[in-house]
Design a protein around this motif. Structure first.
Motif, PDB file in Angstrom:
ATOM      1  N   UNK A 179       0.811  -1.024  -0.037  1.00  9.61           N
ATOM      2  CA  UNK A 179      -0.099  -0.034  -0.025  1.00  9.61           C
ATOM      3  C   UNK A 179       0.871   1.313   0.153  1.00  9.61           C
ATOM      4  N   UNK A 180       1.977   1.110   0.959  1.00  7.41           N
ATOM      5  CA  UNK A 180       2.716   2.325   0.864  1.00  7.41           C
ATOM      6  C   UNK A 180       3.537   2.800  -0.412  1.00  7.41           C
ATOM      7  N   UNK A 181       3.962   1.188  -0.914  1.00  9.63           N
ATOM      8  CA  UNK A 181       4.623   1.792  -2.469  1.00  9.63           C
ATOM      9  C   UNK A 181       3.566   2.098  -3.309  1.00  9.63           C
ATOM     10  N   UNK A 182       2.416   1.571  -3.288  1.00 11.06           N
ATOM     11  CA  UNK A 182       1.367   2.041  -4.285  1.00 11.06           C
ATOM     12  C   UNK A 182       1.110   3.521  -4.258  1.00 11.06           C
ATOM     13  N   UNK A 183       0.981   3.933  -2.878  1.00 10.93           N
ATOM     14  CA  UNK A 183       0.630   5.242  -2.594  1.00 10.93           C
ATOM     15  C   UNK A 183       1.758   6.194  -3.031  1.00 10.93           C
ATOM     16  N   UNK A 184       2.867   5.882  -2.948  1.00  9.38           N
ATOM     17  CA  UNK A 184       3.985   6.544  -3.181  1.00  9.38           C
ATOM     18  C   UNK A 184       4.095   6.580  -4.933  1.00  9.38           C
ATOM     19  N   UNK A 185       3.699   5.584  -5.539  1.00 10.66           N
ATOM     20  CA  UNK A 185       3.807   5.578  -7.074  1.00 10.66           C
ATOM     21  C   UNK A 185       2.728   6.584  -7.519  1.00 10.66           C
ATOM     22  N   UNK A 186       1.402   6.482  -6.962  1.00  6.49           N
ATOM     23  CA  UNK A 186       0.296   7.217  -7.112  1.00  6.49           C
ATOM     24  C   UNK A 186       0.641   8.743  -6.869  1.00  6.49           C
ATOM     25  N   UNK A 187       1.165   8.925  -6.051  1.00 12.06           N
ATOM     26  CA  UNK A 187       1.568  10.221  -5.533  1.00 12.06           C
ATOM     27  C   UNK A 187       2.367  10.966  -6.689  1.00 12.06           C
ATOM     28  N   UNK A 188       3.591  10.041  -6.626  1.00 10.58           N
ATOM     29  CA  UNK A 188       4.492  10.601  -7.887  1.00 10.58           C
ATOM     30  C   UNK A 188       3.729  10.797  -9.107  1.00 10.58           C
ATOM     31  N   UNK A 189       3.155   9.784  -9.551  1.00  7.73           N
ATOM     32  CA  UNK A 189       2.501   9.652 -10.973  1.00  7.73           C
ATOM     33  C   UNK A 189       1.532  10.721 -11.126  1.00  7.73           C
ATOM     34  N   UNK A 190       0.795  11.102  -9.960  1.00  7.12           N
ATOM     35  CA  UNK A 190      -0.152  12.262 -10.035  1.00  7.12           C
ATOM     36  C   UNK A 190       0.349  13.399 -10.037  1.00  7.12           C
ATOM     37  N   UNK A 191       1.581  13.711  -9.325  1.00  3.01           N
ATOM     38  CA  UNK A 191       2.260  14.834  -9.349  1.00  3.01           C
ATOM     39  C   UNK A 191       3.053  15.088 -10.787  1.00  3.01           C
TER      40      UNK A 191
END
Length: 341
Positions: A67-79
């Motif tokens: 979940x943490x990795x997915x959140x980081x990827x989502x945040x980075x991807x969204x940004x």
């Protein structure tokens, strides 16, 4: 420091090390797998706070880490996507503004070119009218060339699709058509100019010849008066009169009836008395007889209307008059055909 103190200090140090080793062993024993799928974590505070224990399963740990990795990827991807969209929108806005400005400038240029083309067409129509007038005035017909279509002012119905904004291609074709038509008209005008110049030159030559012919052709009365004896047979057919007699008062001026050169001026013993002969060229000669006296001399250039003598009654004469003859190539002709004024 005494030996006893040293020994005491060494003993305390050994005890401290032993305690540390015991704590390490306790931590190693506490952080161990309680079950095959769980971990137990002990947190020992720095001071005298209570020790905290946490137990977490492998699946939960994996879920949390995933979940943490997915959140980081989502945040980075969204940004990253947001930044891409932002900068792309900014670039699109700038490009759109440039296109709008270029389009506005192009439309303005097209409008100006269209106006210019219409103005050229109006000039062409005026040129057509001028050419037609020159043709009518000169009577010169030119071969049909690339003249374009003329506009009938009486029947000028026009139409087509609804008004459309002209394109560069429309304007280019229109200007090309106008240019071709203009070139054709200019060629026609040049040809018309050449023909007019030739016609004018020929006309001037004709006028010059006519003027010269008129000036050297007897065309006026040699003196004022009345015809007292006509050309031809007279006196019951007993005499042929080679000229006409114009009677008036003694001293009435006698004038040259055309330009020429005096060939004879003076007394004539053949009955003409004081006589003047003028050579007008082209075989034309005039004779003026019975003058009271002569005011020109042989070889002198005279003009039509110039006084050459004065009326008298010298020679074979019955009274004051001028005997006037016109001779063509030496042959006397009726002078009445040369008395226009």
């Amino acid at each position: 420091m005494s030996q006893e103190e040293l020994n005491k200090q060494a003993t305390e140090q050994n005890n401290t090390e032993t305690e540390i080793e015991d704590i390490k062993e306790d931590i190693k024993e506490d952080i161990k797998v309680v079950k095959n799928d769980e971990y137990t974590i002990k947190i020992i505070p720095n001071k005298t706070d209570d020790v905290k224990l946490f137990t977490i399963s492998k699946n939960m740990l994996r879920y949390v880490m995933t979940s943490v990795v997915i959140m980081i990827v989502l945040v980075v991807g969204s940004l990253s996507f947001a930044g891409y969209v932002y900068f792309n929108n900014q670039a699109d806005k700038q490009h759109l503004q440039e296109l709008q400005e270029a389009n506005a400038l192009q439309q303005q240029q097209l409008s100006e070119l269209d106006k210019k083309a219409n103005s050229l067409k109006e000039d062409m129509d005026q040129l057509n009218n001028l050419e037609n007038e020159l043709k009518q005035l000169s009577g010169i017909e030119l071969p049909e060339g690339n003249n374009g279509d003329s506009v009938n002012l009486e029947q000028n119905g026009q139409g087509g699709p609804y008004p459309q904004t002209p394109t560069i291609e429309n304007v280019r074709l229109t200007l090309d058509t106008v240019e071709n038509t203009m070139n054709g008209k200019l060629n026609n005008m040049e040809e018309l100019k050449k023909r007019l110049q030739t016609a004018i030159m020929m006309k001037r030559q004709q006028v010059a010849i006519a003027n010269q012919t008129i000036s050297i052709t007897p065309s006026i009365w040699p003196a004022k008066g009345v015809v007292s004896s006509p050309y031809g047979l007279r006196w019951g057919g007993s005499d042929f009169h080679p000229g006409i007699d114009i009677a008036n008062d003694m001293g009435t001026p006698i004038r040259a009836t055309a330009d020429g050169v005096v060939s004879i001026a003076g007394w004539n013993s053949g009955g003409y008395g004081n006589m003047v002969d003028i050579d007008h060229g082209n075989g034309v000669m005039t004779r003026y007889g019975h003058a009271s006296y002569v005011v020109v001399s042989a070889g002198q250039q005279v003009k039509r209307g110039q006084i050459i003598a004065y009326m008298g009654s010298t020679g074979f004469s019955t009274g004051p008059h001028v005997h006037y003859e016109v001779r063509i190539n030496g042959q006397a002709v009726d002078p009445s055909g040369y008395l226009f004024n």
